[in-house]
Design an enzyme around this catalytic site. Sequence first.
Site, PDB file in Angstrom:
ATOM      1  N   MET A 188      23.965   9.816   2.631  1.00  0.00           N
ATOM      2  CA  MET A 188      23.771  11.094   3.294  1.00  0.00           C
ATOM      3  C   MET A 188      24.079  10.987   4.792  1.00  0.00           C
ATOM      4  O   MET A 188      24.692  11.875   5.380  1.00  0.00           O
ATOM      5  CB  MET A 188      22.341  11.604   3.073  1.00  0.00           C
ATOM      6  CG  MET A 188      22.129  13.033   3.509  1.00  0.00           C
ATOM      7  SD  MET A 188      23.245  14.173   2.674  1.00  0.00           S
ATOM      8  CE  MET A 188      22.210  14.805   1.357  1.00  0.00           C
ATOM      9  N   GLU A 195       0.818  -1.214   0.000  1.00  0.00           N
ATOM     10  CA  GLU A 195       0.000   0.000   0.000  1.00  0.00           C
ATOM     11  C   GLU A 195       0.850   1.263   0.000  1.00  0.00           C
ATOM     12  O   GLU A 195       0.462   2.287  -0.549  1.00  0.00           O
ATOM     13  CB  GLU A 195      -0.964   0.018   1.187  1.00  0.00           C
ATOM     14  CG  GLU A 195      -2.106  -0.990   1.076  1.00  0.00           C
ATOM     15  CD  GLU A 195      -1.724  -2.388   1.543  1.00  0.00           C
ATOM     16  OE1 GLU A 195      -0.538  -2.596   1.894  1.00  0.00           O
ATOM     17  OE2 GLU A 195      -2.601  -3.264   1.561  1.00  0.00           O
ATOM     18  N   LYS A 201     -17.826  -1.909   5.459  1.00  0.00           N
ATOM     19  CA  LYS A 201     -18.194  -2.915   4.455  1.00  0.00           C
ATOM     20  C   LYS A 201     -19.701  -2.925   4.194  1.00  0.00           C
ATOM     21  O   LYS A 201     -20.139  -3.096   3.056  1.00  0.00           O
ATOM     22  CB  LYS A 201     -17.721  -4.291   4.938  1.00  0.00           C
ATOM     23  CG  LYS A 201     -17.589  -5.298   3.811  1.00  0.00           C
ATOM     24  CD  LYS A 201     -16.824  -6.526   4.247  1.00  0.00           C
ATOM     25  CE  LYS A 201     -16.787  -7.566   3.141  1.00  0.00           C
ATOM     26  NZ  LYS A 201     -16.077  -8.782   3.559  1.00  0.00           N
ATOM     27  N   PHE A 241     -11.490  -8.288  13.356  1.00  0.00           N
ATOM     28  CA  PHE A 241     -10.364  -8.660  12.506  1.00  0.00           C
ATOM     29  C   PHE A 241     -10.044  -7.530  11.519  1.00  0.00           C
ATOM     30  O   PHE A 241     -10.916  -7.035  10.824  1.00  0.00           O
ATOM     31  CB  PHE A 241     -10.694  -9.946  11.736  1.00  0.00           C
ATOM     32  CG  PHE A 241      -9.614 -10.339  10.770  1.00  0.00           C
ATOM     33  CD1 PHE A 241      -8.361 -10.731  11.241  1.00  0.00           C
ATOM     34  CD2 PHE A 241      -9.817 -10.284   9.404  1.00  0.00           C
ATOM     35  CE1 PHE A 241      -7.356 -11.075  10.354  1.00  0.00           C
ATOM     36  CE2 PHE A 241      -8.822 -10.631   8.510  1.00  0.00           C
ATOM     37  CZ  PHE A 241      -7.578 -11.029   9.000  1.00  0.00           C
ATOM     38  N   GLN A 242      -8.822  -7.109  11.489  1.00  0.00           N
ATOM     39  CA  GLN A 242      -8.319  -6.020  10.640  1.00  0.00           C
ATOM     40  C   GLN A 242      -9.056  -4.707  10.873  1.00  0.00           C
ATOM     41  O   GLN A 242      -9.161  -3.877   9.972  1.00  0.00           O
ATOM     42  CB  GLN A 242      -8.349  -6.414   9.154  1.00  0.00           C
ATOM     43  CG  GLN A 242      -7.313  -7.491   8.833  1.00  0.00           C
ATOM     44  CD  GLN A 242      -7.093  -7.713   7.346  1.00  0.00           C
ATOM     45  OE1 GLN A 242      -7.970  -7.466   6.535  1.00  0.00           O
ATOM     46  NE2 GLN A 242      -5.909  -8.201   6.990  1.00  0.00           N
TER      47      GLN A 242
END
Lengths: 579, 202
Positions: free
Chosen positions: A494, A68, A180, A130-131
Site C-alpha cells: 500500500m 501481549e 499484587k 521493577f516493572q
Amino acid sequence: METAQQEVLTAKEPDTGIELTGSVALLEGLVVEGVDTIFGYPGGAIMPIYDALYDYSDKLKHILVRHEQGGIHAGQGYARSSGKVGVVFATSGPGATNLVTGLADAQLDSTPVVCITGQVFAHLLGTDAFQEIDVINITSPVTKWNYQITDATEIPEVLAKAFHIARSGRPGPVLIDITKNAQLQKFNFKGYTPCRHIRSYRPKPIVRKEYVEQAAELINSAKMPFVLWGQGVILGNAEQEFKAFIEKSGIPSAWTILGAGVIPNDHPLNVGMLGMHGNYGPNVLTNECDVLIAIGMRFDDRVTGRLDKYAKQAKVIHLDIDPAEIDKNVQTTVPVWGDCKETLPLLTSLVETKQHAEWLERFKEFEKKEIDALIREELFPTCEEMTMGEVIQSLNELTNGDAVIVTDVGQHQMVACRYAKLNHTRSNITSGGLGTMGFALPAAIGAKFGALDRQVVAIIGDGGVQMNIQELGTIMQSGVDVKIIILNNQFLGMVRQWQELFNERRYSFVDITSPDFVKVAEGYGIHGKSIAKREYLKDALKMMLEHEGSYLLEVMVKKENNVFPMVPQGCSVSEIRLA
Amino acid sequence: MDTENTPVKQEYNITVYTENQIGLLSRIAIIFTRRKINIDSLNTSPSEIESIHRFNIVINETEDVVRKVTRQIEKQVEVLKVYYNTNEDVIWQEMALYKVPTDTIAEKASVERLLRENGARAVVIRKDYTVFETTGHREETDNLTAALQPYGLIEFVRSARIAIIKDSEGFNCKLREFERTEPGQDVVENEYLNSREKVFTM
C-alpha cells in the site's frame, strides 16, 4: 514479617461470606460473566492470578500467546466473531504497555475487551519499582474506562462495572490494573453480582420519537435516498431490523469495511463498499443522492474523503448510539440518537413501501463500468502473475461465503474487503480505524475460539504477517485451526502504491524481504505450501481448507499491482479514480 | 480571507458534573490535549452534593469545537452532565490574594485608599506583611496588581474561574435526586502507600 503480612491479608468486614483471595474472586467473577477463553501472558506482577487460574482450568481456558499485543488482538478477534467480551491478562510494565496498540485498535473499532493487568504492590506505586509503569495514565486515551485496584475488596464490583461498560452502549476496551497485594489479599467475598447500571453512565441515549418521525418524513419524500451502514448494525445485533428497513423502503445501501456482511454481498439492495478503495457507484453517487441515511457509522475520513465536498447536496439522517458522533464530521439534518436495534423498527414502521428502481439502476451502471474497467481483470486476470483479487475469488468459490475472513492491513485488506463473499454477519474481521499491521494472525486465532464451528481464514500481507509472526507459536501450542493465506507481493504494497502515485515512484524502503514462510511454519509444526503459478491456486486453496488443523498457504502475487478504485487523499468521493 | 464564514473564537465556560473519581481529571484534560486546546482556567471542587464534583473549565475556542469537546467529555463514564456557556451567559468570579509589606500599607495613605477602592479585604496582618484578598474579573484583579507593584508587592496569586449559569435551573435538583436514589461510592485511595516494608516484600 509474617505477622505484618497477616495484618493486611485479614478481612476487616464481618464474616458473612467466604474468605477468598482477590485473585480467586476475580476468576469467580469471570466465570459468572460467562467468560470461557482468556488470552494472556504471565509475569511477576500477575502471578497470584495465574496461580489461582491453575485451579480453574476446567472452567476457564487460557491461551498462552507469544506477545501481549498478540493477546489483545486475539481478544478482539474473539469478541468480533462471537459478540462476547474478549478477556486478556498481562503483567505490569512491558506486559501492560504491549497492550496499548490493541487497546487503541479496540477503542477506534468499538470492540468490547476487558484487560486485566498486574501491577506492583500498592506501597511501591510511584517509586519506579521493577516493572512499574503508570498504566492508568498510559491507557486513558485508548480505553473506554480504566481503573486501578489496590484493595481486594474492590475486585467484584469493579470487574462487574468493567464488563458492563465494555459491552453496553457503544462497546469498547476496558482495563483493570490490580496491584499484587490486592491479588494476594484475602477478604470476605459475598458473591459476584453483574452490574446493570452505573449512576453516571448512560450507554444508550433516549430515543426521541419526533426525530424518528422527521427522519421518516424525509425518507418518504426522497427521490434518491441512499443508506450508508457501518458496524453499529452488527454491534447492536440489528441485522434483521436493518434488512427489514431497507427492503421496505427499497433504498440502495452501501457499507463501511466494518459493516461488511450485515446483509449478503449479493442482496439486490447491497450496492457495495464505501470509502477510499470502495466501489465506484456508492462513492460517486454519495454526491448525488438527496437524502443520506447513515446507520451506525461515523463518517470516518477514509469514507468521506474531503469533507467540504462530501454530500453537500443531501439532507443527512444519522442514526447512532453515541451522541458524540452526531455532527462530529458531517452536519446532520435529522439526528436519530439511539441503539439502531430500537430506532430502526420505529423508522421502518413509518416509511412507505417503495422501490427506487431507476435510482438503483444508476448504481448498476456504475458497477458495470467498474467491472469493465478493473474488476474483471483483477478477478480473472489475463496477465501472467497472479492478482490478489483472483485469490479471493477462488477462495469465495470454495468457501461459498461462509467463512470468517480475518484481514491484516494494506492492499490485501482492501482487496479482501472488496471481493470476499460474505453471507453472514460477523464474518469480516479487520483493523479498521487504527489500521494495525500485525492484527490478522492473532485476531484469527481469537476469532476461531469465538466461533469454533466456523471456518476461519486469515488473509495477510507479507509485511503484516511479520509484525506478529510469533503467534504461530500460539497456534502450535493451542492446536487452534486457522487457515493462513499470505499474499506475498514482496513489497509493503500500500505504501508502494502511494509512492508510485504520489511520490513519483520513489520507492523508499518498501522493498521487504521475507523468510521462507513455509519453513517458518514448519518450524512451528504447521503445514504449509507456497505457490507462484495460477494453475496450482485452486488445488492449493482446496488442500488448505480441507486440511485438518492450521495451514499456511503463501501465494506469490503480482509485485506492482494497485488497488483501484481509489479516492486520492484530499479529494472528494466523486473524484474517485478507476485507474 | 473570507471573514464572514470564519468561525469566531471566544471564551467559553464549560461546567462538568462528575463522580469523585481518581484519574478523571486526567481523562478530561486529555480531551483538550489531543485537539491541542489550551485550558485557560480550570477549577475543580466538590459540588453541593457529596461525592459529586464540579469542574469549571475556560477555553478560548469556536462554538463548534466547544460543542464537540463537550460531547466528548460527557461521553466519559464518570461524567454526569456537561454545559457550555459564553461569558454573557454566566456570572463568574476569580479570587486574588496579594501579599504586601505591612509597613508600606501603614505608612502610605494612598495604598490604603487603593485597597479600599478595590474592595480588598485584609485576611492576615503580621508585622512583616499583610495579605489582602479581592474577588472579581481578571481585569479588576490585574489592575490592583499593577497598582500595588510600586509599593513592594511580595506575592500574588489568583484562583481559577468559577461560574454560575444565569439561565439554567442548574443541576442541583437532579443532583439531589441522584444522591437520594443512588448515593455515591467512596473513593478508594491507596492506603498502603506509606506502609512500605510493614506490608510485603517481594
